[in-house]
Design a protein around this motif. Structure first.
Motif, PDB file in Angstrom:
ATOM      1  N   ALA A   1      13.411  54.924  27.013  1.00 52.20           N
ATOM      2  CA  ALA A   1      13.821  55.684  25.914  1.00 52.20           C
ATOM      3  C   ALA A   1      12.936  55.424  24.542  1.00 52.20           C
ATOM      4  N   VAL A   2      12.859  54.190  24.298  1.00 58.23           N
ATOM      5  CA  VAL A   2      11.773  53.854  23.186  1.00 58.23           C
ATOM      6  C   VAL A   2      10.657  54.322  23.414  1.00 58.23           C
ATOM      7  N   ARG A   3      10.216  53.992  24.426  1.00 60.85           N
ATOM      8  CA  ARG A   3       8.696  54.228  24.861  1.00 60.85           C
ATOM      9  C   ARG A   3       8.534  55.657  24.809  1.00 60.85           C
ATOM     10  N   GLY A   4       7.549  56.218  24.003  1.00 66.02           N
ATOM     11  CA  GLY A   4       7.264  58.003  24.172  1.00 66.02           C
ATOM     12  C   GLY A   4       7.996  58.443  23.007  1.00 66.02           C
ATOM     13  N   ARG A   5       9.235  57.869  22.651  1.00 70.31           N
ATOM     14  CA  ARG A   5      10.013  58.515  21.359  1.00 70.31           C
ATOM     15  C   ARG A   5       9.831  57.890  20.141  1.00 70.31           C
ATOM     16  N   ASP A   6       9.855  56.375  20.130  1.00 68.06           N
ATOM     17  CA  ASP A   6       9.882  55.813  18.984  1.00 68.06           C
ATOM     18  C   ASP A   6       8.601  55.036  19.054  1.00 68.06           C
ATOM     19  N   ILE A   7       8.154  54.344  20.198  1.00 65.60           N
ATOM     20  CA  ILE A   7       6.494  53.929  20.100  1.00 65.60           C
ATOM     21  C   ILE A   7       5.861  54.692  21.212  1.00 65.60           C
ATOM     22  N   ALA A   8       4.583  55.148  20.886  1.00 64.29           N
ATOM     23  CA  ALA A   8       3.830  55.643  21.854  1.00 64.29           C
ATOM     24  C   ALA A   8       2.314  54.836  21.893  1.00 64.29           C
ATOM     25  N   MET A   9       1.934  55.053  22.847  1.00 64.66           N
ATOM     26  CA  MET A   9       0.339  54.394  23.203  1.00 64.66           C
ATOM     27  C   MET A   9      -0.451  55.011  23.867  1.00 64.66           C
ATOM     28  N   THR A  10      -1.701  55.212  23.245  1.00 62.27           N
ATOM     29  CA  THR A  10      -2.947  55.821  23.997  1.00 62.27           C
ATOM     30  C   THR A  10      -3.925  54.844  24.489  1.00 62.27           C
ATOM     31  N   MET A  11      -4.297  55.327  25.714  1.00 65.34           N
ATOM     32  CA  MET A  11      -5.350  54.311  26.333  1.00 65.34           C
ATOM     33  C   MET A  11      -6.779  54.656  26.076  1.00 65.34           C
ATOM     34  N   GLN A  12      -7.612  53.523  26.440  1.00 64.22           N
ATOM     35  CA  GLN A  12      -8.826  53.482  26.360  1.00 64.22           C
ATOM     36  C   GLN A  12      -9.628  54.646  27.199  1.00 64.22           C
ATOM     37  N   ASP A  13      -9.062  54.743  28.282  1.00 66.97           N
ATOM     38  CA  ASP A  13      -9.785  55.481  29.298  1.00 66.97           C
ATOM     39  C   ASP A  13      -9.179  56.934  29.496  1.00 66.97           C
ATOM     40  N   SER A  14      -9.610  57.983  28.735  1.00 67.63           N
ATOM     41  CA  SER A  14      -8.601  59.237  28.830  1.00 67.63           C
ATOM     42  C   SER A  14      -8.641  59.711  30.183  1.00 67.63           C
ATOM     43  N   LEU A  15      -9.792  59.477  30.893  1.00 61.18           N
ATOM     44  CA  LEU A  15      -9.664  60.219  32.347  1.00 61.18           C
ATOM     45  C   LEU A  15      -8.821  59.697  33.278  1.00 61.18           C
ATOM     46  N   THR A  16      -8.742  58.394  33.273  1.00 62.71           N
ATOM     47  CA  THR A  16      -7.520  57.792  34.305  1.00 62.71           C
ATOM     48  C   THR A  16      -6.431  57.890  33.588  1.00 62.71           C
ATOM     49  N   ALA A  17      -6.240  57.829  32.269  1.00 60.94           N
ATOM     50  CA  ALA A  17      -4.872  57.765  31.843  1.00 60.94           C
ATOM     51  C   ALA A  17      -4.028  59.087  31.618  1.00 60.94           C
ATOM     52  N   LEU A  18      -5.091  60.134  31.942  1.00 57.21           N
ATOM     53  CA  LEU A  18      -4.103  61.371  32.076  1.00 57.21           C
ATOM     54  C   LEU A  18      -4.182  61.682  33.656  1.00 57.21           C
ATOM     55  N   ASN A  19      -2.913  62.383  33.989  1.00 56.15           N
ATOM     56  CA  ASN A  19      -2.922  62.821  35.421  1.00 56.15           C
ATOM     57  C   ASN A  19      -3.729  63.854  35.827  1.00 56.15           C
ATOM     58  N   PRO A  20      -4.496  63.701  36.570  1.00 55.50           N
ATOM     59  CA  PRO A  20      -5.526  64.792  37.107  1.00 55.50           C
ATOM     60  C   PRO A  20      -4.786  66.023  37.927  1.00 55.50           C
ATOM     61  N   ALA A  21      -3.744  65.609  38.220  1.00 57.76           N
ATOM     62  CA  ALA A  21      -2.897  66.798  38.998  1.00 57.76           C
ATOM     63  C   ALA A  21      -2.187  67.880  38.313  1.00 57.76           C
ATOM     64  N   LEU A  22      -1.922  67.652  36.998  1.00 57.10           N
ATOM     65  CA  LEU A  22      -1.063  68.362  36.050  1.00 57.10           C
ATOM     66  C   LEU A  22      -1.673  68.758  34.919  1.00 57.10           C
ATOM     67  N   THR A  23      -1.416  70.250  34.579  1.00 60.66           N
ATOM     68  CA  THR A  23      -2.121  70.618  33.321  1.00 60.66           C
ATOM     69  C   THR A  23      -1.684  69.990  32.101  1.00 60.66           C
ATOM     70  N   VAL A  24      -2.461  70.145  31.270  1.00 61.95           N
ATOM     71  CA  VAL A  24      -2.193  69.496  29.793  1.00 61.95           C
ATOM     72  C   VAL A  24      -1.069  69.927  29.373  1.00 61.95           C
ATOM     73  N   GLY A  25      -0.597  71.065  29.588  1.00 63.96           N
ATOM     74  CA  GLY A  25       0.726  71.566  29.051  1.00 63.96           C
ATOM     75  C   GLY A  25       1.755  71.000  29.951  1.00 63.96           C
ATOM     76  N   GLU A  26       1.836  70.658  31.066  1.00 66.41           N
ATOM     77  CA  GLU A  26       2.817  70.026  31.906  1.00 66.41           C
ATOM     78  C   GLU A  26       2.910  68.641  31.275  1.00 66.41           C
ATOM     79  N   GLN A  27       1.849  68.019  31.100  1.00 65.42           N
ATOM     80  CA  GLN A  27       2.005  66.521  30.638  1.00 65.42           C
ATOM     81  C   GLN A  27       2.634  66.643  29.313  1.00 65.42           C
ATOM     82  N   ILE A  28       2.181  67.242  28.357  1.00 68.13           N
ATOM     83  CA  ILE A  28       2.931  67.218  27.002  1.00 68.13           C
ATOM     84  C   ILE A  28       4.246  67.679  27.044  1.00 68.13           C
TER      85      ILE A  28
END
Lengths: 331, 296, 339
Positions: free
Chosen positions: A87-114
């Motif tokens: 619950a803390v992750r994402g809501r209170d602390i968020a992290m972005t990764m270096q490699d945006s291609l592998t850190a995003l799920n290729p099978a879901l749309t951007v809207g679904e992931q947000i």
């Protein structure tokens, strides 16, 4: 409020490998104040990323946190259950990764992931199904516009591979910011990007920080990025913090030989014609480290006393370094 | 000038590391030991087998296993309809299974590597021809294809090997082609070209050593399949001709007596099961050890 | 230097055509063409370092490989020391390879993981018959390995036993052992940590002096290029937009793209944000490049002429050329920030 937002004390994260125990993070103290941008600088193997994966509770086997305290906004994160930590992750602390291609799920749309993040963490969303869906979509559009992605409405239905590297990095930031976290940890957000795009993304992070009043930890190997965007900087070497302080002091008047070496080994446009001086040698093996200054083998000003454990010493108010040559009681 | 921090002095190839990984998997090592046991049995069959596998003795017709009523310990697993010792025939049958399995895999893998490398590295019309041929061969059901070939060529050891290898090479070929397509784009291959290396050198010396691991793994997995196929052909009477002992034909021999003399079919059947299982488990272990994608 | 250049590249072009299926061909789907390198003309003098800078996808690596004929050029000419490389047959090309070498970006992918250092570095000697015996190969390899800062007793190790910086040294040793005159350095320090990067830059400089080498140094890092190069060429979408002596180009950049590249670099010495030229959007796809000047979609100074007509390359100073419609107006995006 004067209490820091995040406070890490004496953190130790170890990895048990067949060759032996690797002390990836060894006694690290970090403080992130409210609203500030802290730069964390180090080369590969310095422990800069592992430190913050530890804060996020994302260290995976064979790694584990061996000791230390992690306090976030008055709460002891290490005592939280895995569920509470999620619950803390994402809501209170968020992290972005270096490699945006592998850190995003290729099978879901951007809207679904947000939407996923909002669904999981946002308690302000209406309960009724239709209204909830609409609210999620509105918030998603708002987030994409915030990170500067035009025609957000239609972009929500696209998949990560349909975006360029810079756009994907923005999307990752949008996902990270969806729940308005108090702390954003950006792990090498621009390393994979071209300079002109890098400049766009960094300015975006700085602008949003001001707009949302959040704190940012910027993990990078680029001292130029730190100089322009961070209030304070922490230099890590071989699993330890070797120097920390206000950016202006650390870069203008470095106290640790490693920081000095780093600054001297970077070619700079403004100092063209001046020779660069590499730091000779290599980062020590993190297995079986002798109890001495970690930089000993590469240091040009080492002394006999450096062959003992060195603690942080104050070079100036708020500016500390792990070197015996620093401070009043230096020999 | 900088000098490297000292590292262990012993050169350590990836292949040796993989073997060490394999050594940590006890089940796989145990299975490999079973396979080795079968191989030794095949090589030293005349020394291991208590009787001549082809010696008939009508007084021992369908004699039960040693521990059952009417059995003799000298004929441990009983005798078949012609009174031949089943245990000895299984031992000699190992020779056929392993020899044919190994020979087919050897021939098929050699062809597959050459065709796959040529197809994946040279591309162009070579690739088109080989890929179409592979597609066509894949369209035929394996066993029916082999049965057809055996019917055309007639039975015999060499013909079985040929009949199975005709199609078997397609499998290593596809693996090699795929791996070659990935490897040819790597910079060390480009570096070799930049140094003036020939195509032959690049294919055999730069690419092949790097794709050998999956080929070895696939070859072991396929060996189990080929052993089953050979047993199937022999079961259908298209394999090794009598009186040579082969597990498939032994199972077929016992079909008629399965109710009154279950041991005639069951023991050779169990032998097939045990060997195929052991090869499969060992090859799984090899795959886990050799393929970094399976490393945890 | 007044003598003829060591390397003269004229009108070099590399297009990649996309594959069409039979059905697509029959139904008349046009072939897609990626214009990776478009009509590039440049020369490199003996003993100099020409820095080639540009962002990912601008075609700088393809240009380096097309010069070496690792990728066959679609059109254009490469003349090396009086020999037309583009016209060479297979045997002559192999001989030429000894004299023109390349150092790669990725120290992990560029070394065959199954060969020992001795095999990797010694390969050129064997391929070109540069050593009479195996002992001589080994002796020369050991000497080369020590030249690049490794130890001779590391010859029988495999690449994975070395760090990134050490692997890059192995790649350098392999490129230099056949005693070449010209080296394409394709981002040789981009994959390395900052302190190691400086070591490799220093090594490349030392080796250049010792062996009298000429470099085409490809990088996306304008600071590294500025530090190392004698002359610099700036590439955008397959074309060179500005080229000249490094002092002239970096202190008085004339093309708006060069200016925005320079303004985008985060500077250590300017603590706090410097105001910078903001380029709109991303790099356009080389599949479908913009008409006219290819930079016009992102250029803050673009006018109507830029959209319709490609600018010609003009001389703007001593050996300093640029291709922009508005050169005569002497505009600078940087002035406001420097003032």
């Amino acid at each position: 409020m004067n209490a820091p937002l995040l406070s890490v004390k004496d953190l130790r994260t170890v990895f048990d490998t067949r060759a032996g125990r690797v002390y990836a993070v060894d006694g690290v103290n970090v403080e992130v104040r409210r609203g500030e941008c802290l730069g964390v600088v180090g080369e590969s193997g310095s422990g800069k990323s592992v430190t913050f994966s530890s804060v996020m509770g994302l260290v995976r086997s064979p790694g584990r946190i061996d000791g230390g305290e992690i306090t976030f906004d008055g709460r002891d994160l290490r005592s939280l259950s895995p569920q509470a930590m999620r619950a803390v992750r994402g809501r209170d602390i968020a992290m972005t990764m270096q490699d945006s291609l592998t850190a995003l799920n290729p099978a879901l749309t951007v809207g679904e992931q947000i939407g996923e993040v909002l669904e999981a963490h946002d308690e302000t969303l209406p309960r009724a199904r239709g209204a909830r869906q609409r609210a999620i979509r509105d918030r998603s559009v708002e987030m994409l516009l915030l990170v500067g992605i035009p025609s957000a409405e239609s972009r929500l239905r696209q998949y990560p591979h349909e975006f360029s590297g810079g756009m994907r990095q923005r999307i990752m930031i949008a996902i990270a910011l969806a729940c308005r976290p108090k702390l954003l940890i950006a792990d090498e957000p621009t390393t994979a990007l071209d300079v002109t795009i890098q400049a766009q993304v960094l300015e975006l992070i700085t602008d949003i920080r001001a707009k949302l009043g959040m704190s940012v930890v910027l993990i990078t190997h680029d001292l130029g990025v730190v100089a322009e965007h961070c209030d304070r900087v922490m230099v890590m070497y071989a699993g330890q913090v070797v120097e920390e302080g206000p950016t202006r002091d650390v870069i203008g008047n470095p106290a640790h030989p490693y920081t000095k070496g780093l600054l001297g080994s970077i070619p700079r446009l403004s100092l063209r014609g001046q020779p660069i001086r590499p730091i000779e040698g290599q980062v020590p093996d993190l297995i079986n480290l002798p109890p001495q200054c970690r930089f000993y083998s590469r240091c040009t000003v080492r002394k006999e006393v450096c062959k003992s454990l060195i603690s942080m010493r104050e070079a100036a108010p708020g500016h500390q370094a792990r070197c015996v040559r620093v401070g009043k009681d230096s020999q | 000038m900088t000098l490297a921090a000292d590292m262990p002095a012993r050169a350590d190839s990836i292949f040796r590391q993989n073997l060490r990984n394999f050594g940590h998997n006890r089940l796989a090592v145990g299975s490999a030991a079973v396979v080795v046991l079968f191989v030794l049995m095949a090589i030293f069959a005349p020394l291991v087998a208590p009787h001549d596998p082809n010696e008939t003795d009508l007084f021992r017709r369908l004699q039960p296993p040693g521990w059952a009523d009417g059995g003799e310990w000298g004929y441990l697993l009983g005798c078949d309809a012609l009174g031949r010792d089943i245990f000895s025939r299984i031992i000699y049958g190992t020779r056929i299974s392993i020899f044919i399995g190994a020979a087919v895999i050897l021939v098929a893998t050699t062809i597959g590597i050459l065709a796959g490398l040529a197809s994946g590295y040279l591309r162009g019309w070579v690739d088109i021809v080989i890929s179409r041929l592979v597609d066509i061969l894949l369209g035929f059901p394996y066993l029916i294809f082999a049965i057809g070939l055996m019917a055309m060529m007639g039975p015999g050891l060499v013909n079985i090997i040929l009949a199975l290898a005709y199609k078997e090479w397609v499998i290593p070929c596809r693996v090699v082609r795929g791996e070659t397509l990935v490897t040819r784009e790597l910079e060390y291959v480009e570096a070799a070209r930049a140094l003036g290396a020939s195509r032959g050198h690049i294919m055999m010396r730069e690419i092949l050593p790097n794709i050998l691991s999956p080929v070895i793994v696939v070859a072991t997995i396929r060996m189990a399949h080929v052993i089953i196929l050979e047993a199937s052909l022999s079961f259908l009477g298209l394999g090794v001709q009598p009186p040579t002992a082969s597990w498939g034909s032994m199972v077929a021999d016992g079909r008629a007596f399965i109710l009154e003399a279950w041991w005639v079919s069951t023991f050779p059947g169990l032998a097939i099961l045990l060997l195929v299982l052991a090869i499969n488990v060992a090859s799984q272990g090899l795959r886990d050890a050799f393929d970094p994608r399976f490393h945890e | 230097m007044t003598d003829a250049p060591l390397l003269q590249v004229t009108g070099l072009t590399k297009h990649y055509s996309g594959r069409r299926s039979l059905g697509q061909r029959l139904s008349g789907v046009p072939q897609t063409v990626v214009r990776a390198v478009n009509d590039v003309t440049l020369s490199v003098r003996r003993g100099e370092i020409l820095g080639l800078i540009g962002e990912s996808g601008c075609g700088k690596s393809t240009l380096g490989r097309a010069i070496l004929r690792l990728h066959e050029p679609t059109a254009g000419k490469v003349v090396f020391d009086g020999t037309d490389v583009t016209a060479l047959g297979a045997d002559d090309l192999k001989k030429m390879r000894r004299r023109m070498q390349i150092i790669f970006q990725d120290p992990y992918a560029s070394l065959n993981p199954r060969r020992t250092v001795a095999e990797i570095v010694g390969l050129p000697l064997k391929l070109h018959g540069l050593a009479a015996s195996d002992e001589e190969v080994r002796a020369k390899t050991a000497a080369m390995i020590e030249k690049v800062g490794l130890k001779a007793n590391q010859l029988d190790r495999y690449p994975h036993q070395f760090s990134g910086g050490q692997r890059q040294r192995i790649g350098i040793a392999r490129a230099l052992i056949s005693n070449p005159e010209f080296i394409v350095c394709d981002e040789p320090v981009s994959a390395l940590d900052v302190s190691i990067q400086a070591q490799i830059i220093e090594l490349l400089q030392e080796l250049k002096t010792e062996f009298g080498l000429t470099y085409l140094f490809i990088s996306h890092d304008i600071s590294v290029i500025g530090y190392l190069s004698d002359r610099v060429a700036v590439m955008y979408l397959g074309e060179i937009v500005e080229m000249g002596p490094v002092d002239s180009v970096l202190s008085r950049p004339r093309h708006p793209y060069t200016q925005s590249l320079m303004s985008a670099v985060p500077e250590i010495d300017t603590v706090g944000r410097k105001s910078r030229v903001r380029l709109k959007g991303d790099l356009p796809s080389p599949l479908n490049p913009p008409s006219g000047c290819k930079f016009h979609t992102r250029c803050p100074l673009a006018i109507d002429a830029c959209r319709s007509k490609a600018p010609l390359t003009e001389t703007v100073g001593d050996g300093h050329v640029a291709a922009c419609h508005r050169l005569a107006e002497n505009l600078s995006l940087l002035e406001s920030t420097e003032a």
